[in-house]
Design an enzyme around this catalytic site. Structure first.
Site, mmCIF file in Angstrom:
data_model
loop_
_atom_site.group_PDB
_atom_site.id
_atom_site.type_symbol
_atom_site.label_atom_id
_atom_site.label_comp_id
_atom_site.label_asym_id
_atom_site.label_seq_id
_atom_site.Cartn_x
_atom_site.Cartn_y
_atom_site.Cartn_z
ATOM 1 N N ASP A 299 -4.163 -1.341 -2.193
ATOM 2 C CA ASP A 299 -2.913 -2.094 -2.324
ATOM 3 C C ASP A 299 -2.510 -2.261 -3.787
ATOM 4 O O ASP A 299 -3.320 -2.700 -4.609
ATOM 5 C CB ASP A 299 -3.058 -3.460 -1.657
ATOM 6 C CG ASP A 299 -3.229 -3.315 -0.165
ATOM 7 O OD1 ASP A 299 -2.209 -3.150 0.513
ATOM 8 O OD2 ASP A 299 -4.387 -3.303 0.306
ATOM 9 N N TYR B 21 0.752 0.051 14.970
ATOM 10 C CA TYR B 21 -0.227 -0.024 13.892
ATOM 11 C C TYR B 21 0.106 0.952 12.766
ATOM 12 O O TYR B 21 0.283 2.138 12.998
ATOM 13 C CB TYR B 21 -1.638 0.262 14.410
ATOM 14 C CG TYR B 21 -2.654 0.161 13.298
ATOM 15 C CD1 TYR B 21 -2.906 -1.070 12.706
ATOM 16 C CD2 TYR B 21 -3.289 1.289 12.796
ATOM 17 C CE1 TYR B 21 -3.793 -1.183 11.654
ATOM 18 C CE2 TYR B 21 -4.176 1.189 11.748
ATOM 19 C CZ TYR B 21 -4.433 -0.042 11.183
ATOM 20 O OH TYR B 21 -5.295 -0.152 10.137
ATOM 21 N N LYS C 270 -8.028 -5.044 3.305
ATOM 22 C CA LYS C 270 -8.655 -4.859 4.624
ATOM 23 C C LYS C 270 -8.726 -6.161 5.408
ATOM 24 O O LYS C 270 -9.725 -6.473 6.062
ATOM 25 C CB LYS C 270 -10.060 -4.242 4.499
ATOM 26 C CG LYS C 270 -10.091 -2.926 3.735
ATOM 27 C CD LYS C 270 -9.330 -1.820 4.441
ATOM 28 C CE LYS C 270 -9.324 -0.535 3.618
ATOM 29 N NZ LYS C 270 -8.171 -0.454 2.689
ATOM 30 N N TYR D 202 -3.513 9.459 0.366
ATOM 31 C CA TYR D 202 -3.585 9.006 1.752
ATOM 32 C C TYR D 202 -2.638 7.828 1.966
ATOM 33 O O TYR D 202 -2.622 6.883 1.189
ATOM 34 C CB TYR D 202 -5.021 8.638 2.173
ATOM 35 C CG TYR D 202 -5.063 8.651 3.662
ATOM 36 C CD1 TYR D 202 -5.037 9.861 4.339
ATOM 37 C CD2 TYR D 202 -4.969 7.480 4.389
ATOM 38 C CE1 TYR D 202 -4.957 9.908 5.720
ATOM 39 C CE2 TYR D 202 -4.895 7.513 5.767
ATOM 40 C CZ TYR D 202 -4.889 8.737 6.425
ATOM 41 O OH TYR D 202 -4.785 8.769 7.792
ATOM 42 N N GLN E 139 -5.755 -27.417 -11.835
ATOM 43 C CA GLN E 139 -5.939 -28.487 -12.838
ATOM 44 C C GLN E 139 -4.770 -29.497 -12.819
ATOM 45 O O GLN E 139 -3.714 -29.227 -12.261
ATOM 46 C CB GLN E 139 -6.099 -27.914 -14.248
ATOM 47 C CG GLN E 139 -7.223 -26.893 -14.425
ATOM 48 C CD GLN E 139 -8.635 -27.432 -14.359
ATOM 49 O OE1 GLN E 139 -9.547 -26.722 -13.948
ATOM 50 N NE2 GLN E 139 -8.835 -28.666 -14.740
ATOM 51 N N LYS F 238 -3.105 -2.612 7.584
ATOM 52 C CA LYS F 238 -3.218 -4.058 7.740
ATOM 53 C C LYS F 238 -2.325 -4.757 6.720
ATOM 54 O O LYS F 238 -1.924 -4.160 5.717
ATOM 55 C CB LYS F 238 -4.685 -4.459 7.600
ATOM 56 C CG LYS F 238 -5.061 -5.700 8.363
ATOM 57 C CD LYS F 238 -4.826 -5.591 9.853
ATOM 58 C CE LYS F 238 -5.176 -6.902 10.567
ATOM 59 N NZ LYS F 238 -4.839 -6.843 11.985
ATOM 60 N N ASP G 282 -2.549 -6.668 4.263
ATOM 61 C CA ASP G 282 -3.408 -7.195 3.207
ATOM 62 C C ASP G 282 -2.634 -8.176 2.328
ATOM 63 O O ASP G 282 -1.664 -7.803 1.673
ATOM 64 C CB ASP G 282 -3.952 -6.024 2.390
ATOM 65 C CG ASP G 282 -4.701 -5.041 3.276
ATOM 66 O OD1 ASP G 282 -5.450 -5.496 4.157
ATOM 67 O OD2 ASP G 282 -4.517 -3.831 3.109
ATOM 68 N N ASP H 188 0.887 -1.162 0.000
ATOM 69 C CA ASP H 188 0.000 0.000 0.000
ATOM 70 C C ASP H 188 0.921 1.207 0.000
ATOM 71 O O ASP H 188 1.655 1.437 0.966
ATOM 72 C CB ASP H 188 -0.879 -0.060 1.254
ATOM 73 C CG ASP H 188 -1.809 1.138 1.375
ATOM 74 O OD1 ASP H 188 -1.598 2.145 0.662
ATOM 75 O OD2 ASP H 188 -2.739 1.069 2.198
ATOM 76 N N ARG I 33 -9.684 0.443 10.484
ATOM 77 C CA ARG I 33 -8.526 0.671 11.345
ATOM 78 C C ARG I 33 -7.813 -0.638 11.696
ATOM 79 O O ARG I 33 -7.158 -0.741 12.732
ATOM 80 C CB ARG I 33 -8.940 1.411 12.629
ATOM 81 C CG ARG I 33 -9.520 2.790 12.345
ATOM 82 C CD ARG I 33 -10.140 3.432 13.568
ATOM 83 N NE ARG I 33 -10.764 4.699 13.203
ATOM 84 C CZ ARG I 33 -10.130 5.867 13.180
ATOM 85 N NH1 ARG I 33 -8.878 5.931 13.526
ATOM 86 N NH2 ARG I 33 -10.758 6.957 12.819
ATOM 87 N N ASP J 34 -14.841 1.530 5.552
ATOM 88 C CA ASP J 34 -13.578 1.083 4.923
ATOM 89 C C ASP J 34 -13.616 -0.412 4.576
ATOM 90 O O ASP J 34 -12.597 -1.113 4.672
ATOM 91 C CB ASP J 34 -12.347 1.358 5.806
ATOM 92 C CG ASP J 34 -11.985 2.838 5.867
ATOM 93 O OD1 ASP J 34 -12.682 3.656 5.230
ATOM 94 O OD2 ASP J 34 -11.007 3.169 6.550
HETATM 95 P P1 13P Z 1 -5.219 -0.612 4.816
HETATM 96 O O1 13P Z 1 -4.496 -1.625 5.666
HETATM 97 O O2 13P Z 1 -5.887 -1.205 3.639
HETATM 98 O O3 13P Z 1 -4.318 0.537 4.491
HETATM 99 O O4 13P Z 1 -6.428 -0.028 5.695
HETATM 100 C C1 13P Z 1 -6.118 0.542 6.915
HETATM 101 C C2 13P Z 1 -7.280 1.088 7.648
HETATM 102 O O5 13P Z 1 -7.101 1.559 8.744
HETATM 103 C C3 13P Z 1 -8.620 1.029 7.077
HETATM 104 O O6 13P Z 1 -9.596 1.537 7.953
HETATM 105 P P1 13P Z 2 -13.631 -29.806 -19.553
HETATM 106 O O1 13P Z 2 -14.268 -31.107 -19.953
HETATM 107 O O2 13P Z 2 -14.454 -28.597 -19.957
HETATM 108 O O3 13P Z 2 -12.175 -29.723 -19.897
HETATM 109 O O4 13P Z 2 -13.677 -29.755 -17.919
HETATM 110 C C1 13P Z 2 -13.058 -30.730 -17.163
HETATM 111 C C2 13P Z 2 -13.129 -30.444 -15.711
HETATM 112 O O5 13P Z 2 -12.530 -31.151 -14.954
HETATM 113 C C3 13P Z 2 -13.922 -29.296 -15.196
HETATM 114 O O6 13P Z 2 -13.969 -29.303 -13.805
HETATM 115 MG MG MG Z 3 -4.079 2.055 3.255
HETATM 116 MG MG MG Z 4 -5.062 -2.161 2.006
#
Ligand code: 13P
Ligand code: 13P
Ligand code: MG
Ligand code: MG
Length: 365
Positions: free
Chosen positions: A53, A228, A132, A90, A241, A231, A233, A11, A265, A286
């Site tokens: 982020d 602090y 978050k 910010y 497959q 977060k 994230d 971030d 927060r 948020d």
């Molecule tokens: P972030 O960790 O995404 O920056 O968010 C922090 C926050 O305090 C959100 O309320």
């Molecule tokens: P297809 O036959 O479309 O390749 O899909 C196989 C499968 O395992 C889907 O979960």
């Molecule tokens: Mg942030």
């Molecule tokens: Mg974030």
């Protein structure tokens, strides 16, 4: 020749408040990674954001924990931070705990998930980005993908998955790790994984041959910073497959909007909402916390895609359920279990308030 995927995120600034990374930041990162691709350090890249982020998804031949790759990510974030500061975004440079690079981006604030593997004839990979919340938010979905036969039909009906997977689990408070093999040690694994603030899945490998199946960023920003900041994230890379869960089994766990820590927060529990890129903008209180899923095919170290996997009406009900749970949780206001439990609040701004009260506490008779 092996392929490495490195997803490194930070971030570095957003609009408005902790909302959305500014496009100018993504553009600067694209420029920097573009140059690295021309110079041959990277094979390919895709820059995106989940909320505030900024995520760098990179493919290359340099292996995991490569100094040049980590330095490239760090420099990109530093250059983009300059723009964030000019725009007075910010939290400009929020996740960068240091302004000098020291060999490995781990411990410097950004989150990092990486895996190296020999490409199969066709290699589908899903990159998950969350905002978050914290790395433990991946515990339940990864457990379901790789150990729950009610989620992943392949564990039951496909011999190439039938012997299960091993989870490498980090204790982020004690800096220890343990490997537990499922299904044999499933109950032991769950005894740890339920504590999402402490035990987090770092890697998943296939029991048959030790092949890497999933990797998660486990970096705990506030533990590193000792206070602090924002977060941690997280991001995760999951292969699918042919010996791994099908792509549909990989996204299926996110139909349940489970409760995770990190909303408002970094101090509240809330339901995680699976969203397409255009809805990865947590606004309400948020939040609520978001998760995006980008599906790629890896072809000779190039990224084919992405497909925006949660941009699918099949997840509409989950989003609605998540909104309802968000409203229910919000009605608790400052009460647990909406607000995080006391031990988790150590890593928020609450200790400052408690300090003021310290001298007012008297012994009970
Ligand atoms: P972030 O960790 O995404 O920056 O968010 C922090 C926050 O305090 C959100 O309320
Ligand atoms: P297809 O036959 O479309 O390749 O899909 C196989 C499968 O395992 C889907 O979960
Ligand atoms: Mg942030
Ligand atoms: Mg974030």
């Amino acid at each position: 020749m092996k392929t490495t995927i490195s997803v490194i995120k930070a971030d570095i600034g957003s609009v408005a408040g902790h909302g959305l990374a500014h496009p100018a930041l993504l553009k600067k990162c694209e420029e920097m990674l573009g140059t690295a691709k021309e110079e041959g350090l990277l094979e390919d890249f895709y820059v995106t954001n989940c909320g505030d982020d900024t995520e760098l998804i990179m493919t290359h031949r340099q292996g995991e924990e490569n100094e040049e790759i980590h330095q490239l990510a760090f420099n990109s974030f530093m250059e983009a931070t300059k723009i964030a500061r000019e725009l007075k975004l910010y939290g400009a440079g929020q996740d960068l705990l240091s302004d000098t690079f020291s060999g490995n981006i781990k411990g410097m604030g950004p989150g990092c998930a990486e895996m190296e593997f020999k490409e199969r004839p066709s290699d589908p990979v899903v990159v998950f980005c969350m905002d978050k919340t914290e790395p433990g938010a991946f515990n339940m979905p990864l457990f379901k993908m790789f150990a729950d036969p009610f989620n992943t039909a392949g564990l039951v009906i496909d011999p190439s998955l039938h012997n299960g997977y091993t989870f490498e689990i980090f204790d982020v408070l004690e800096s220890k790790k343990v490997e537990l093999s499922c299904p044999a040690e499933m109950y032991d694994a769950l005894a740890l994984l339920g504590s999402i603030g402490r035990y987090v899945i770092k890697r998943v490998t296939r029991n048959d041959d030790g092949e890497i199946a999933a990797a998660v960023s486990t970096d705990r920003l506030n533990l590193m910073a000792g206070k602090y900041i924002g977060k941690d994230d997280p991001v995760a890379i999951v292969r699918s497959q042919s010996g791994f869960p099908a792509a549909g089994e990989v996204v299926e766990p996110f139909t349940f909007p489970h409760l995770v820590g990190g909303w408002m927060r970094g101090s509240h529990n809330g339901p995680i909402m699976p969203v397409g890129q255009n809805q990865a903008y947590p606004v309400r209180f948020d939040g609520p916390p978001r998760v995006m899923a980008l599906g790629f095919q890896i072809a000779d170290c190039k990224l084919v895609g992405p497909n925006d996997m949660f941009d699918d009406p099949a997840f509409d009900l989950t989003r609605e359920e998540s909104s309802r749970i968000a409203s229910y949780m919000r009605r608790h206001g400052p009460f647990e279990p909406h607000r995080l439990p006391a031990d988790e609040m150590e890593y928020t701004s609450l200790p400052g308030v408690m300090e003021k009260l310290e001298t007012r506490f008297k012994d009970m008779d």
